[in-house]
Design a protein around this motif. Sequence first.
Motif, PDB file in Angstrom:
ATOM      1  N   HIS A  87       0.807  -1.183  -0.066  1.00  9.21           N
ATOM      2  CA  HIS A  87      -0.127   0.137  -0.012  1.00  9.21           C
ATOM      3  C   HIS A  87       0.821   1.151  -0.063  1.00  9.21           C
ATOM      4  CE1 HIS A  87       1.161  -0.707   4.101  1.00  9.21           C
ATOM      5  NE2 HIS A  87       0.798   0.638   4.411  1.00  9.21           N
ATOM      6  N   ASP A 104       0.842   5.006   1.873  1.00  4.35           N
ATOM      7  CA  ASP A 104       0.180   5.452   3.345  1.00  4.35           C
ATOM      8  C   ASP A 104      -0.697   6.914   2.884  1.00  4.35           C
ATOM      9  OD1 ASP A 104       1.406   3.643   4.870  1.00  4.35           O
ATOM     10  OD2 ASP A 104       2.879   4.858   5.813  1.00  4.35           O
ATOM     11  N   ARG A 109       8.483   8.919   7.021  1.00  6.23           N
ATOM     12  CA  ARG A 109       8.609   7.861   8.298  1.00  6.23           C
ATOM     13  C   ARG A 109       9.922   7.403   8.460  1.00  6.23           C
ATOM     14  NH1 ARG A 109       2.632   5.074   8.669  1.00  6.23           N
ATOM     15  NH2 ARG A 109       2.274   6.402  10.264  1.00  6.23           N
ATOM     16  N   HIS A 129       4.644  -0.289  -0.052  1.00  5.86           N
ATOM     17  CA  HIS A 129       5.457  -1.052   0.934  1.00  5.86           C
ATOM     18  C   HIS A 129       4.518  -2.137   1.596  1.00  5.86           C
ATOM     19  CE1 HIS A 129       3.931   2.482   2.984  1.00  5.86           C
ATOM     20  NE2 HIS A 129       3.916   1.760   4.244  1.00  5.86           N
TER      21      HIS A 129
HETATM   22 FE   FE2 Z   1       2.546   1.873   5.634  1.00 11.02          FE
END
Ligand code: FE2
Length: 311
Positions: free
Chosen positions: A138, A140, A154, A264
């Motif tokens: 997916h 984010d 992140r 990821h």
């Molecule tokens: Fe994620």
Amino acid sequence: MAQLITVEEANLQQIDYHQRYCEELEKGNILFFPKCPFDFPQEELDFLLSQKQTGAANRKNIAYKPQSNKITNVVALSEEQRMKMLDIMQSYSRKTMDLLAHLLAPYADKWKLDYASFRPFQEKGRQLRTRARNDLLHVDSFPSRPVHGDRILRFFTNINPLEKRHWITSDPFETLAELFGGTNKLPFPQGVHETFSGRLIRALKKSAHKLGLPITLRSPYDSFMLNLHNFLKENEEFQEICSKDYWEFPPHSCWAVFTDQVSHAAISGQYALEQTVIIPRLSLIIPEAAPVSILEKITKSSMVDSLFLAH
Ligand SMILES: [Fe+2]
């Protein structure tokens, strides 16, 4: 497809590298730190590793909200342990942000600090509803915290002393938008200036939000990203046949990535920490590589509403 860019310890202090690291991230690559680049006391690690988080109905990760210095989703802890957890999360958040403020200096004066999280669960075989699963590829998107074209960066740390954290990455946003965008299941959103009814609905939402009603002010960009997140996780054929790279993040290693761009999945591993930072579109070194710019190029429309930005 993403590449792993190793940040050598000797280069952590090199000012010349700052721009390069930002560029690598914006190209959809992963910055990798073989050893945690800041001090992490053993006592703190021992405390985190002793956490079981059992009994919670939906077994959520522990979230730390730096703005209010609060932790949520903590279960089965005494008040003393809760305070200790809060201290450790605050310390992790601060050390991570200190590191990134130096390493990614071009972003630091305008970024927005978002939540940190502690992930005590084994990702392999974790029972979650499809859209919440981490082991499905997916990009984010935050349902309740729209970013209006800004970026989700992140930073992760594997604190497990023995077990590697395993990830898969696949096609970047641009490829996914070209492959699946504009289809029945993933229509492109209308631009913010395109229809009178669209503008009217957004103006009403903004008024309702101002009155304190629980309404999320999602731009067309945010809506598309949320739909793409759900579409990918629910698309069994994509999950099975897409090209994949497999990554191993050893104990005490760290990595950073724009997770709105790099598709990821975390397929196994237990005990990780993570800090999220929102990088404004205006701070980017390669703004044309941002998902919002790609979407605007494809649709030839503006995907962010200035009305929603000013809240
Ligand atoms: Fe994620």
